[in-house]
Design a protein around this motif. Structure first.
Motif, PDB file in Angstrom:
ATOM      1  N   GLU A 320       0.829  -1.209   0.000  1.00  0.00           N
ATOM      2  CA  GLU A 320       0.000   0.000   0.000  1.00  0.00           C
ATOM      3  C   GLU A 320       0.861   1.256   0.000  1.00  0.00           C
ATOM      4  OE1 GLU A 320      -3.551   2.132   2.626  1.00  0.00           O
ATOM      5  OE2 GLU A 320      -2.721   0.197   3.245  1.00  0.00           O
ATOM      6  N   ALA A 321       1.966   1.233   0.764  1.00  0.00           N
ATOM      7  CA  ALA A 321       2.839   2.399   0.844  1.00  0.00           C
ATOM      8  C   ALA A 321       3.473   2.721  -0.502  1.00  0.00           C
ATOM      9  CB  ALA A 321       3.923   2.166   1.898  1.00  0.00           C
ATOM     10  N   HIS A 324       1.116   4.969  -2.193  1.00  0.00           N
ATOM     11  CA  HIS A 324       0.794   6.238  -1.532  1.00  0.00           C
ATOM     12  C   HIS A 324       2.001   6.706  -0.726  1.00  0.00           C
ATOM     13  CE1 HIS A 324      -3.025   3.983  -1.995  1.00  0.00           C
ATOM     14  NE2 HIS A 324      -3.473   5.147  -2.399  1.00  0.00           N
ATOM     15  N   ASN A 325       3.115   6.950  -1.412  1.00  0.00           N
ATOM     16  CA  ASN A 325       4.315   7.364  -0.702  1.00  0.00           C
ATOM     17  C   ASN A 325       4.138   8.744  -0.099  1.00  0.00           C
ATOM     18  OD1 ASN A 325       6.400   5.465  -0.484  1.00  0.00           O
ATOM     19  ND2 ASN A 325       6.798   5.590  -2.677  1.00  0.00           N
ATOM     20  N   GLY A 326       5.001   9.037   0.853  1.00  0.00           N
ATOM     21  CA  GLY A 326       4.903  10.311   1.532  1.00  0.00           C
ATOM     22  C   GLY A 326       4.644  10.142   3.016  1.00  0.00           C
ATOM     23  N   LYS A 327       4.245   8.926   3.447  1.00  0.00           N
ATOM     24  CA  LYS A 327       4.047   8.668   4.862  1.00  0.00           C
ATOM     25  C   LYS A 327       5.403   8.671   5.564  1.00  0.00           C
ATOM     26  CE  LYS A 327      -0.059   5.769   4.154  1.00  0.00           C
ATOM     27  NZ  LYS A 327      -0.644   4.424   4.378  1.00  0.00           N
ATOM     28  N   ASP A 328       5.455   9.280   6.742  1.00  0.00           N
ATOM     29  CA  ASP A 328       6.705   9.348   7.490  1.00  0.00           C
ATOM     30  C   ASP A 328       7.136   7.983   8.004  1.00  0.00           C
ATOM     31  OD1 ASP A 328       5.805  12.554   8.921  1.00  0.00           O
ATOM     32  OD2 ASP A 328       6.866  12.064   7.071  1.00  0.00           O
ATOM     33  N   ALA A 329       6.175   7.144   8.399  1.00  0.00           N
ATOM     34  CA  ALA A 329       6.503   5.874   9.047  1.00  0.00           C
ATOM     35  C   ALA A 329       6.943   4.800   8.065  1.00  0.00           C
ATOM     36  CB  ALA A 329       5.306   5.378   9.851  1.00  0.00           C
ATOM     37  N   ARG A 331       8.144   4.026   3.806  1.00  0.00           N
ATOM     38  CA  ARG A 331       8.427   4.545   2.466  1.00  0.00           C
ATOM     39  C   ARG A 331       8.925   3.405   1.584  1.00  0.00           C
ATOM     40  NH1 ARG A 331      12.902   6.109  -0.145  1.00  0.00           N
ATOM     41  NH2 ARG A 331      14.211   5.908   1.711  1.00  0.00           N
ATOM     42  N   VAL A 332       8.378   3.320   0.366  1.00  0.00           N
ATOM     43  CA  VAL A 332       8.810   2.329  -0.622  1.00  0.00           C
ATOM     44  C   VAL A 332       9.011   3.056  -1.944  1.00  0.00           C
ATOM     45  CG1 VAL A 332       8.267   0.198  -1.836  1.00  0.00           C
ATOM     46  CG2 VAL A 332       7.493   0.506   0.515  1.00  0.00           C
ATOM     47  N   GLU A 333      10.214   3.017  -2.475  1.00  0.00           N
ATOM     48  CA  GLU A 333      10.495   3.676  -3.743  1.00  0.00           C
ATOM     49  C   GLU A 333      10.137   2.766  -4.911  1.00  0.00           C
ATOM     50  OE1 GLU A 333      14.432   5.073  -4.089  1.00  0.00           O
ATOM     51  OE2 GLU A 333      14.308   6.463  -2.402  1.00  0.00           O
TER      52      GLU A 333
END
Length: 503
Positions: A320-321, A324-329, A331-333
């Protein structure tokens, strides 16, 4: 006077003579002879597509042979009268590789379906108590309740319910238990509990057939090994008189040194973070005592610990990350591709063809220069992956359900590895996969990692952790340990798995 099963130990219980079965152009069985005796555990082994599942389906009445005879306790069991119901009435039960529980029902309600009780008001309580007694006997400390809904349980818990339901005594006898990959989703503790119970089961004069690609289990629990290849029995020998190399050779696979080799270079040590390494996956610690998770480009990261302690949840959160990257907890490039272990629920599209199940993960690549899918390119790439993974099928346009479970899993590997995703998430993906294919997939993972791909891999098979650069151990939904190199040991993983949750 009724004679106990233990007193009859050693007598033939089941005999198949010349059993053959075809599915169109596919000759699944080619005249199989098999004898199962009372008081023994027989290991049935062979590569995916060797005919094991077809033979099991004939034994348990789900399929009729095209030719050949079947005898159960000296009585003929062939003909139109032989069925699943008749086989059960004679004392044969089977736990199939694909689970048969009803996800929307409770454990007690699933027990009622398997063994209908009388129509008294207390049937739910009685059925639940029966199942709980068996669970306590085989899997002490299971943590399940009769009113748990099956669909809300992780696949490992569902598998122990499936096994316990089959072993639950009822009005019908239980003489022969066939277990098809029964530990494929179990952690080491639950698998050890089941194997110990199998030995006590056959010690009572009962018979068990164990189908598994985990060779360690085969040598630990069976009395005799029957090897199948290309629809035939090619070897039957006492387990004590063979070894791993001879067994693998009989299966028709080359004996090579497949000792685990981790990905190209270790980029950090456990507990330390190399600043020169570019992380493509970052997860902050979930609690003050927890450990942050990192994965660098080209790393193979293992997730370990007792089943159901947050490993699958982590993989789903990473998927899911990535969208929708940008979460502080977390991150997946780049994008991710997912290899599901629970293929029937999360993997295959049951009504689609083999080829379309494989190429659905490549759609963006197949229409890179046009709004339409390049069907010729799709067919070519599907054929390439068919050959690369040794997919056993005469036609890629056949339904996915025509494949054995292990071959279906190969399709899911091809779907993920054939995509352009830089991060591959794998949720205990080796369920029902033969030893030769496992070796080939391990080599593919190493090759792809050397090319810069990142793998995050949850596995319940401890030996697979040695293919990882680093291993994160989970307990109660959080990461409690990070291991690398020689520190990756079964003892360390088990010790960390039982670490108490933070207060």
């Amino acid at each position: 006077m009724q004679v106990s099963s233990q007193a009859l130990a050693g007598e033939a219980l089941v005999e198949a003579r010349g059993a053959a079965r075809s599915f169109g152009a596919v000759q699944a069985l080619r005249g199989v002879d098999l004898q199962l005796r009372r008081g023994e555990c027989v290991g049935l082994v062979g590569h995916n597509g060797a005919g094991k599942s077809t033979l099991v389906n004939i034994l348990c009445g789900a399929l009729a042979p095209d030719r050949g005879d079947l005898h159960f306790a000296g009585r003929p069991a062939d003909g139109a009268a032989w069925s699943l119901r008749e086989a059960r009435r004679w004392g044969l039960r089977c736990v199939f590789q694909e689970l048969s529980l009803c996800d929307n029902l409770t454990l007690a309600e699933n027990m009622r379906i398997a063994q209908p009780q009388s129509a008294e008001w207390a049937w739910r309580k009685r059925a639940g108590a029966q199942l709980m007694a068996t669970l306590d006997r085989i899997f002490p400390g299971h943590g399940l309740r009769p009113d748990d809904v099956v669909g809300e349980l992780p696949i490992g818990k569902r598998q122990i319910v499936e096994v316990a339901r089959a072993f639950t005594p009822g009005a019908q006898p239980l003489e022969l238990m066939i277990l098809d990959e029964p530990t494929s989703s179990l952690d080491g503790q639950a698998a050890a509990q089941l194997l110990a119970y199998i030995r006590s089961f056959v010690a009572e004069g009962k018979t068990c057939v164990l189908i598994t690609h985990k060779l360690r289990e085969i040598f630990a629990v069976t009395d005799r090994l029957v090897v199948m290849r290309d629809g035939q029995v090619v070897q039957a020998t006492p387990t004590a008189e063979t070894d791993r190399e001879r067994l693998v050779s009989a299966m028709g696979q080359a004996v090579v040194n497949d000792a685990p080799q981790a990905a190209a270079a270790r980029t950090r040590t456990a507990g330390g973070h190399a600043q020169t390494v570019q992380d493509v996956v970052q997860v902050q610690a979930s609690t003050q005592r927890g450990i942050a998770l990192h994965a660098a480009r080209g790393e193979v990261i293992g997730l370990a610990g007792l089943a159901g302690h947050g490993q699958t949840a982590m993989l789903l959160a990473l998927q899911e990350a990535s969208q929708h990257n940008g979460k502080d907890a977390m991150r997946v490039e780049g994008g991710t591709a997912f290899v599901a272990g629970d293929r029937q629920t999360d993997g295959v599209f049951a009504l689609w063809s083999i080829a379309r199940n494989m190429t659905v993960g490549w759609l963006a690549q197949l229409r890179a220069r046009s709004p339409l899918i390049d069907l010729k390119q799709e067919q070519q790439q599907a054929q390439q992956w068919r050959e690369r993974l040794g997919l056993v099928t005469p036609d890629m346009d056949l339904p996915i359900g025509s494949l054995s479970g292990g071959n279906q899993q190969k399709v899911l590997f091809a779907r993920a590895l054939g995509s352009a995703a830089p991060v591959i998430l794998m949720d205990d993906p080796m369920r029902g996969v033969d030893v030769g294919t496992k070796r080939d997939v391990y080599a593919l993972i190493r090759e792809e990692a050397r090319g810069g791909r990142t793998f995050v891999w949850y596995t319940t098979e401890f030996d697979e952790l040695h293919h990882c650069d680093r291993v994160y151990v989970f307990s109660n939904g959080r990461v409690v340990g990070e291991l690398a190199g020689d520190d990756i040991s079964e003892e360390r993983v088990v010790a960390l798995s039982f670490e108490e949750a933070a207060a």
